[in-house]
Design a protein around this motif. Sequence first.
Motif, mmCIF file in Angstrom:
data_model
loop_
_atom_site.group_PDB
_atom_site.id
_atom_site.type_symbol
_atom_site.label_atom_id
_atom_site.label_comp_id
_atom_site.label_asym_id
_atom_site.label_seq_id
_atom_site.Cartn_x
_atom_site.Cartn_y
_atom_site.Cartn_z
ATOM 1 N N UNK A 82 27.936 -30.285 -4.270
ATOM 2 C CA UNK A 82 28.511 -30.783 -5.515
ATOM 3 C C UNK A 82 30.026 -30.911 -5.396
ATOM 4 N N UNK A 83 30.666 -29.873 -4.894
ATOM 5 C CA UNK A 83 32.123 -29.874 -4.775
ATOM 6 C C UNK A 83 32.595 -31.021 -3.878
ATOM 7 N N UNK A 122 30.933 -19.229 -6.363
ATOM 8 C CA UNK A 122 30.076 -20.383 -6.609
ATOM 9 C C UNK A 122 29.866 -20.638 -8.099
ATOM 10 N N UNK A 123 30.488 -19.866 -8.961
ATOM 11 C CA UNK A 123 30.286 -20.009 -10.391
ATOM 12 C C UNK A 123 30.942 -21.286 -10.888
ATOM 13 N N UNK A 124 30.154 -22.225 -11.420
ATOM 14 C CA UNK A 124 30.718 -23.487 -11.875
ATOM 15 C C UNK A 124 31.849 -23.316 -12.878
ATOM 16 N N UNK A 125 31.741 -22.371 -13.799
ATOM 17 C CA UNK A 125 32.764 -22.211 -14.828
ATOM 18 C C UNK A 125 34.105 -21.776 -14.249
ATOM 19 N N UNK A 126 34.104 -21.262 -13.025
ATOM 20 C CA UNK A 126 35.374 -20.847 -12.430
ATOM 21 C C UNK A 126 35.974 -21.954 -11.566
ATOM 22 N N UNK A 127 35.366 -23.131 -11.576
ATOM 23 C CA UNK A 127 35.879 -24.245 -10.789
ATOM 24 C C UNK A 127 37.271 -24.633 -11.257
ATOM 25 N N UNK A 128 38.190 -24.860 -10.323
ATOM 26 C CA UNK A 128 39.541 -25.233 -10.725
ATOM 27 C C UNK A 128 39.555 -26.591 -11.418
ATOM 28 N N UNK A 186 22.524 -27.069 -14.288
ATOM 29 C CA UNK A 186 21.060 -26.887 -14.276
ATOM 30 C C UNK A 186 20.438 -27.453 -12.997
ATOM 31 N N UNK A 187 20.870 -28.629 -12.584
ATOM 32 C CA UNK A 187 20.331 -29.219 -11.351
ATOM 33 C C UNK A 187 20.677 -28.354 -10.142
ATOM 34 N N UNK A 188 21.867 -27.787 -10.144
ATOM 35 C CA UNK A 188 22.243 -26.850 -9.074
ATOM 36 C C UNK A 188 21.336 -25.620 -9.106
ATOM 37 N N UNK A 189 21.121 -25.063 -10.289
ATOM 38 C CA UNK A 189 20.273 -23.880 -10.424
ATOM 39 C C UNK A 189 18.841 -24.154 -9.966
ATOM 40 N N UNK A 190 18.387 -25.385 -10.140
ATOM 41 C CA UNK A 190 17.036 -25.766 -9.723
ATOM 42 C C UNK A 190 16.969 -26.106 -8.241
ATOM 43 N N UNK A 191 18.096 -26.054 -7.546
ATOM 44 C CA UNK A 191 18.104 -26.277 -6.107
ATOM 45 C C UNK A 191 18.166 -27.730 -5.685
#
Length: 119
Positions: A49-50, A5-11, A37-42
């Motif tokens: 998102x994906x 789920x790590x955004x930075x690892x998104x293809x 940030x919006x994801x982290x805030x739920x």
Amino acid sequence: MSQCETPASSPGLPKSAEGDPVFAEPWQAQAFAMTVRLHQQGVFTWAEWAAALSREVHRPGRAGDGSDYFDCWVAALSTLLSETGVASEAEQAALSERWSRAAEATPHGNPIYLENAPA
């Protein structure tokens, strides 16, 4: 957040030689950071998102070479903000218009402040 789920690892995200995300323009990094940030805030899950980003990337008329990837990113974020009730399309459009007016009222080279937007 799990590794999957790590955004930075998104293809598809551009990466530096060290594997960190890099961006062609500052607004791209800002859009990325707002999304994380919006994801982290739920506000939305990473799966939501994906799915939203995938819809935008595969929308007819999008660039086949991916050159509009971050335009897709912003469109997906805007859609999710509207769908989750954070900001309606009308609210987003009004704020965008205010920022445009503020930018037009700001001398070149100076910081743009929303309060500088003419009424």
